[in-house]
Design a protein around this motif. Structure first.
Motif, PDB file in Angstrom:
ATOM      1  N   ALA A 328       0.855  -1.188   0.000  1.00 44.08           N
ATOM      2  CA  ALA A 328       0.000   0.000   0.000  1.00 44.08           C
ATOM      3  C   ALA A 328       0.897   1.245   0.000  1.00 44.08           C
ATOM      4  CB  ALA A 328      -0.849   0.004   1.268  1.00 44.08           C
ATOM      5  N   HIS A 329       0.404   2.344  -0.449  1.00 48.64           N
ATOM      6  CA  HIS A 329      -0.780   2.709  -1.220  1.00 48.64           C
ATOM      7  C   HIS A 329      -0.346   3.197  -2.592  1.00 48.64           C
ATOM      8  CE1 HIS A 329      -4.184   2.582   1.522  1.00 48.64           C
ATOM      9  NE2 HIS A 329      -3.559   3.273   2.434  1.00 48.64           N
ATOM     10  N   TYR A 330       0.857   2.780  -2.982  1.00 50.61           N
ATOM     11  CA  TYR A 330       1.540   3.290  -4.188  1.00 50.61           C
ATOM     12  C   TYR A 330       2.540   2.199  -4.561  1.00 50.61           C
ATOM     13  CZ  TYR A 330       3.982   4.161   0.068  1.00 50.61           C
ATOM     14  OH  TYR A 330       4.513   3.966   1.312  1.00 50.61           O
ATOM     15  N   ILE A 449     -12.116  -4.661   0.796  1.00 49.84           N
ATOM     16  CA  ILE A 449     -12.949  -3.926   1.751  1.00 49.84           C
ATOM     17  C   ILE A 449     -12.075  -3.452   2.902  1.00 49.84           C
ATOM     18  CG2 ILE A 449     -14.756  -4.169   3.521  1.00 49.84           C
ATOM     19  CD1 ILE A 449     -15.930  -3.917   0.739  1.00 49.84           C
ATOM     20  N   ASN A 450     -12.091  -2.141   3.141  1.00 45.52           N
ATOM     21  CA  ASN A 450     -11.429  -1.590   4.318  1.00 45.52           C
ATOM     22  C   ASN A 450     -12.486  -1.453   5.409  1.00 45.52           C
ATOM     23  OD1 ASN A 450      -9.255  -1.340   2.620  1.00 45.52           O
ATOM     24  ND2 ASN A 450      -9.221   0.895   2.585  1.00 45.52           N
ATOM     25  N   GLU A 451     -12.251  -2.093   6.530  1.00 44.92           N
ATOM     26  CA  GLU A 451     -13.249  -1.982   7.614  1.00 44.92           C
ATOM     27  C   GLU A 451     -12.542  -1.813   8.957  1.00 44.92           C
ATOM     28  OE1 GLU A 451     -13.859  -4.192  10.146  1.00 44.92           O
ATOM     29  OE2 GLU A 451     -12.840  -6.025   9.523  1.00 44.92           O
ATOM     30  N   TYR A 452     -13.088  -0.929   9.760  1.00 46.05           N
ATOM     31  CA  TYR A 452     -12.497  -0.659  11.078  1.00 46.05           C
ATOM     32  C   TYR A 452     -13.543  -0.800  12.175  1.00 46.05           C
ATOM     33  CZ  TYR A 452      -8.197   0.741   8.785  1.00 46.05           C
ATOM     34  OH  TYR A 452      -7.028   0.722   8.060  1.00 46.05           O
ATOM     35  N   TYR A 453     -14.409  -1.854  12.044  1.00 43.92           N
ATOM     36  CA  TYR A 453     -15.417  -2.061  13.086  1.00 43.92           C
ATOM     37  C   TYR A 453     -14.716  -2.379  14.395  1.00 43.92           C
ATOM     38  CZ  TYR A 453     -18.586  -1.834   9.258  1.00 43.92           C
ATOM     39  OH  TYR A 453     -19.273  -1.378   8.170  1.00 43.92           O
ATOM     40  N   SER A 478      -9.102  -5.696   2.864  1.00 40.40           N
ATOM     41  CA  SER A 478      -7.819  -5.074   2.535  1.00 40.40           C
ATOM     42  C   SER A 478      -7.287  -4.220   3.682  1.00 40.40           C
ATOM     43  CB  SER A 478      -7.957  -4.259   1.254  1.00 40.40           C
ATOM     44  OG  SER A 478      -9.222  -3.640   1.163  1.00 40.40           O
ATOM     45  N   GLU A 479      -8.155  -3.888   4.650  1.00 38.33           N
ATOM     46  CA  GLU A 479      -7.694  -3.207   5.861  1.00 38.33           C
ATOM     47  C   GLU A 479      -8.618  -3.551   7.016  1.00 38.33           C
ATOM     48  OE1 GLU A 479      -7.017   1.070   5.567  1.00 38.33           O
ATOM     49  OE2 GLU A 479      -6.269   0.813   3.527  1.00 38.33           O
ATOM     50  N   THR A 480      -8.014  -3.769   8.166  1.00 42.07           N
ATOM     51  CA  THR A 480      -8.724  -3.801   9.440  1.00 42.07           C
ATOM     52  C   THR A 480      -7.646  -3.585  10.483  1.00 42.07           C
ATOM     53  OG1 THR A 480     -10.168  -5.062  10.915  1.00 42.07           O
ATOM     54  CG2 THR A 480      -8.558  -6.341   9.691  1.00 42.07           C
ATOM     55  N   ARG A 533      -0.981  13.682   9.994  1.00 40.33           N
ATOM     56  CA  ARG A 533      -2.331  13.971  10.493  1.00 40.33           C
ATOM     57  C   ARG A 533      -2.598  13.245  11.812  1.00 40.33           C
ATOM     58  NH1 ARG A 533      -5.834  13.313   6.050  1.00 40.33           N
ATOM     59  NH2 ARG A 533      -7.564  12.870   7.405  1.00 40.33           N
ATOM     60  N   ARG A 534      -1.593  12.616  12.393  1.00 37.90           N
ATOM     61  CA  ARG A 534      -1.785  11.820  13.624  1.00 37.90           C
ATOM     62  C   ARG A 534      -0.921  12.416  14.716  1.00 37.90           C
ATOM     63  NH1 ARG A 534      -5.953   8.239  12.260  1.00 37.90           N
ATOM     64  NH2 ARG A 534      -5.627   7.576  10.127  1.00 37.90           N
ATOM     65  N   MET A 535      -1.511  13.239  15.566  1.00 41.22           N
ATOM     66  CA  MET A 535      -0.676  14.002  16.496  1.00 41.22           C
ATOM     67  C   MET A 535      -1.051  13.838  17.962  1.00 41.22           C
ATOM     68  SD  MET A 535       1.855  15.525  15.098  1.00 41.22           S
ATOM     69  CE  MET A 535       2.434  15.645  13.406  1.00 41.22           C
ATOM     70  N   TYR A 542       2.791   9.664  14.037  1.00 35.86           N
ATOM     71  CA  TYR A 542       2.778   8.300  13.494  1.00 35.86           C
ATOM     72  C   TYR A 542       1.383   7.697  13.530  1.00 35.86           C
ATOM     73  CZ  TYR A 542       7.780   7.990  13.138  1.00 35.86           C
ATOM     74  OH  TYR A 542       9.068   8.197  12.748  1.00 35.86           O
ATOM     75  N   ASN A 543       1.037   6.965  12.489  1.00 34.59           N
ATOM     76  CA  ASN A 543      -0.130   6.101  12.545  1.00 34.59           C
ATOM     77  C   ASN A 543       0.317   4.865  13.312  1.00 34.59           C
ATOM     78  OD1 ASN A 543      -1.949   3.909  11.866  1.00 34.59           O
ATOM     79  ND2 ASN A 543      -2.811   5.238  10.288  1.00 34.59           N
ATOM     80  N   ARG A 544      -0.400   4.572  14.424  1.00 35.95           N
ATOM     81  CA  ARG A 544       0.058   3.537  15.367  1.00 35.95           C
ATOM     82  C   ARG A 544      -0.653   2.195  15.190  1.00 35.95           C
ATOM     83  NH1 ARG A 544       4.825   4.850  16.822  1.00 35.95           N
ATOM     84  NH2 ARG A 544       5.033   6.921  17.721  1.00 35.95           N
TER      85      ARG A 544
END
Ligand code: GCB
Length: 568
Positions: A328-330, A449-453, A478-480, A533-535, A542-544
């Protein structure tokens, strides 16, 4: 047409370059005009910049990771270096593995090329512009985000700028093999359809051979476009005579293409990837995709991965028991796909058509096609690549998007119809449960499918309510994922703890497993990555959601996923 370099001897221009940041773009307009050239050459002139005295930086490299004070810089940085020509070829090409985001290439004061798109290779012929000695190469590297870019203004990753993949010189004869495509199909027989593009005035006789199988075929011209001649031929073999490429046994063969003046080799494998109902078949057998997603990033180096970084990624992938990776994403470095071929790891490769792209703009559509072309032509001989992904999380209510994305799916198939086309979409919440209502779905072979339930919305495990349709298309989650700060411990209900993330994984993986139509997953994500964008205090840039932190330290969820894959 892509310039094949895989089996060729090249001269590297990697090493120390000079970098001159130009945030006000004050050098841009007058870089090589009459007034400025003397300034560049006269060391005693009152110059504000000189091409030989920038900040030394390593190429491949990301500027912000190397120049103190420029960590979050987005804008122009001139990169310069000198070189002598050492080859005796008739023609000479300059090739860049990737430059983020726009590259303006000048050689000895002559502007040769502007290339937009931060993650794919490009090349330019320099035969007429190059001298024997002391060539001055200047590359304007501009990573400022733009509304009409791909990606555009918003991403959940950092926009590392720089010449972050290798730069090479390739010398060729007057007429040479520019690129090769080997498409394989597998049924009662195994077929390799070989296409070669010969660049130059005299294509002459061309043939292809697979020495490991004692097979050979002459290639016949079937199209010509100016200096480029396309030739094709087919080799058909008994299925018993060929060892197929499979994740459990990734057998590779060399395919050689030889013209009267040139020869190249392609290391590839024989395999077929198809969809049957809601299954994905590899060589006719249904396979479960045990995957993980990853960004191309290494602490302190940005996207400029070293061979050691690549080894490390494949070690983690093996430890998790994965047979599948979403890059991902490139487009990631071509070395990842070559390594995946050897390791038997299936790949999802994608272009950065991410979130808010201006799909209605004709130039953006052209750029979109260009990025697909540059990726697909680079990696179409990699048996590991199973899926081309055309987009990530784009708006299903946007009519322009709903017109353009199917066109891009067709374009990807025109370039290569031996892979499956996918895109990362969302589930729709209906009164009956989760469903696939996105109109793009009918244009895809496999639905991501990206899902963050359980993280952004709902509860971990909500995927169970998916209205399973065993005759529907195969679905890959494709994401969780959920965020956790490495070393932060607490209760399973406390966000940002490793325990919360591990519990999320346990619930979500079980729910995913329970749905027939879901054939695999690439949870988000192998390691923490930089995101401006994660502060919050747990994130700090960082995206954790990594199973590891950016230093490679494992969080508890790592072993949850490993147990799920290795010990189901
Ligand atoms: C997504 C995006 C991915 C983000 C992720 C997140 O849906 O596709 O780029 O990083 O969510 O962490 O929110």
């Amino acid at each position: 047409m892509y310039l094949h370099t895989e089996s060729r001897e090249t001269t590297t221009l990697d090493g120390t370059w000079q970098a001159i940041p130009d945030p006000y773009r004050s050098f841009q307009d007058g870089w090589f005009d009459d007034r400025d050239v003397p300034l560049l050459e006269d060391p005693h002139a009152p110059a504000d910049y000189t091409v030989d005295d920038g900040f030394p930086v390593e190429v491949p490299g990301c500027v912000g990771e190397q120049l103190p004070g420029f960590e979050y810089y987005e804008g122009m940085v001139w990169h310069t270096r000198r070189f002598d020509r050492e080859d005796n070829g008739d023609r000479l090409f300059l090739r860049f593995g990737a430059v983020n985001y726009e590259a303006d290439v000048w050689l000895n004061g002559e502007h040769l090329l502007t290339h937009e798109g931060g993650y794919t290779p490009f090349s330019v012929e320099i035969t007429d512009a190059v001298s024997r000695e002391d060539n001055l190469l200047v590359v304007g590297v501009d990573n400022e985000r733009r509304e009409d870019g791909i990606p555009a203004m918003q991403t959940d990753w950092f926009n590392f700028g720089g010449i972050f993949r290798s730069v090479d010189l390739l010398a060729t004869p007057e007429t040479f093999v520019r690129n090769v495509k080997v498409e394989t199909s597998v049924d009662e027989t195994v077929t390799a359809s070989i296409t070669a593009w010969i660049d130059g005035p005299e294509p002459g006789d061309v043939h292809a051979a697979i020495p490991g199988l004692g097979a050979e075929v002459p290639l016949e011209p079937d199209d010509s476009d100016g200096a480029l001649t396309r030739l094709t031929g087919q080799i058909t073999l008994d299925r018993d005579d060929v060892e197929l490429w499979h994740p459990d046994d990734p057998r590779l063969y060399d395919v050689c293409v030889e013209s009267e003046s040139d020869a190249v080799e392609v290391r590839t494998g024989f395999r077929a990837v198809d969809v049957e109902g809601s299954d994905i078949l590899v060589n006719g057998e249904s396979i479960e995709f045990r995957g993980i997603s990853m960004h191309e990033e290494a602490a302190g180096r940005g996207r400029a991965l070293t061979p050691g970084d690549i080894d490390q990624r494949f070690e983690w992938v093996a430890e998790l028991g994965c047979n599948f990776v979403r890059l991902a994403h490139y487009p990631h470095t071509a070395a990842m796909a070559r390594r995946a071929d050897e390791e038997g790891i299936l790949l999802w490769e994608e272009v950065p058509a991410y979130w808010d792209i201006d799909f209605g703009d004709k130039d953006v559509q052209e750029l979109y096609r260009q990025q697909l072309r540059e990726l697909i032509q680079r990696d179409w001989n990699r048996p590991s690549v199973a899926l081309w992904s055309i987009a990530n999380e784009t708006d299903p209510e946007d009519e322009v998007r709903n017109r353009v994305l199917p066109e891009m799916a067709s374009f990807a198939r025109e370039l290569d119809d031996t892979r499956l086309v996918t895109a990362a979409c969302w589930f729709d919440e209906t009164d009956d449960g989760l469903a696939l209502l996105d109109p793009l779905v009918e244009h895809l072979d496999v639905v991501g499918i990206n899902e963050y339930y359980g993280w952004y919305v709902g509860d971990a495990g909500d995927v169970r309510s998916f209205v399973d349709d065993p005759t529907g298309p195969p679905v890959i989650v494709s994401e969780t994922g959920a965020g956790a700060k490495w070393g932060n411990h607490g209760d399973e209900d406390d966000r940002w703890t490793e325990e919360f993330q591990a519990a999320y994984y346990r619930e979500s993986l079980e729910a995913i497993e329970s749905v027939e139509q879901i054939v695999g997953a690439t949870p988000w994500i192998l390691f923490d990555f930089k995101s401006p964008r994660r502060m919050n205090p747990h994130q700090r840039g960082y995206n954790r959601k990594g199973l590891l932190d950016e230093h490679g330290r494992k969080k508890r969820a790592f072993s949850v996923l490993r147990d799920h894959y290795c010990d189901p």
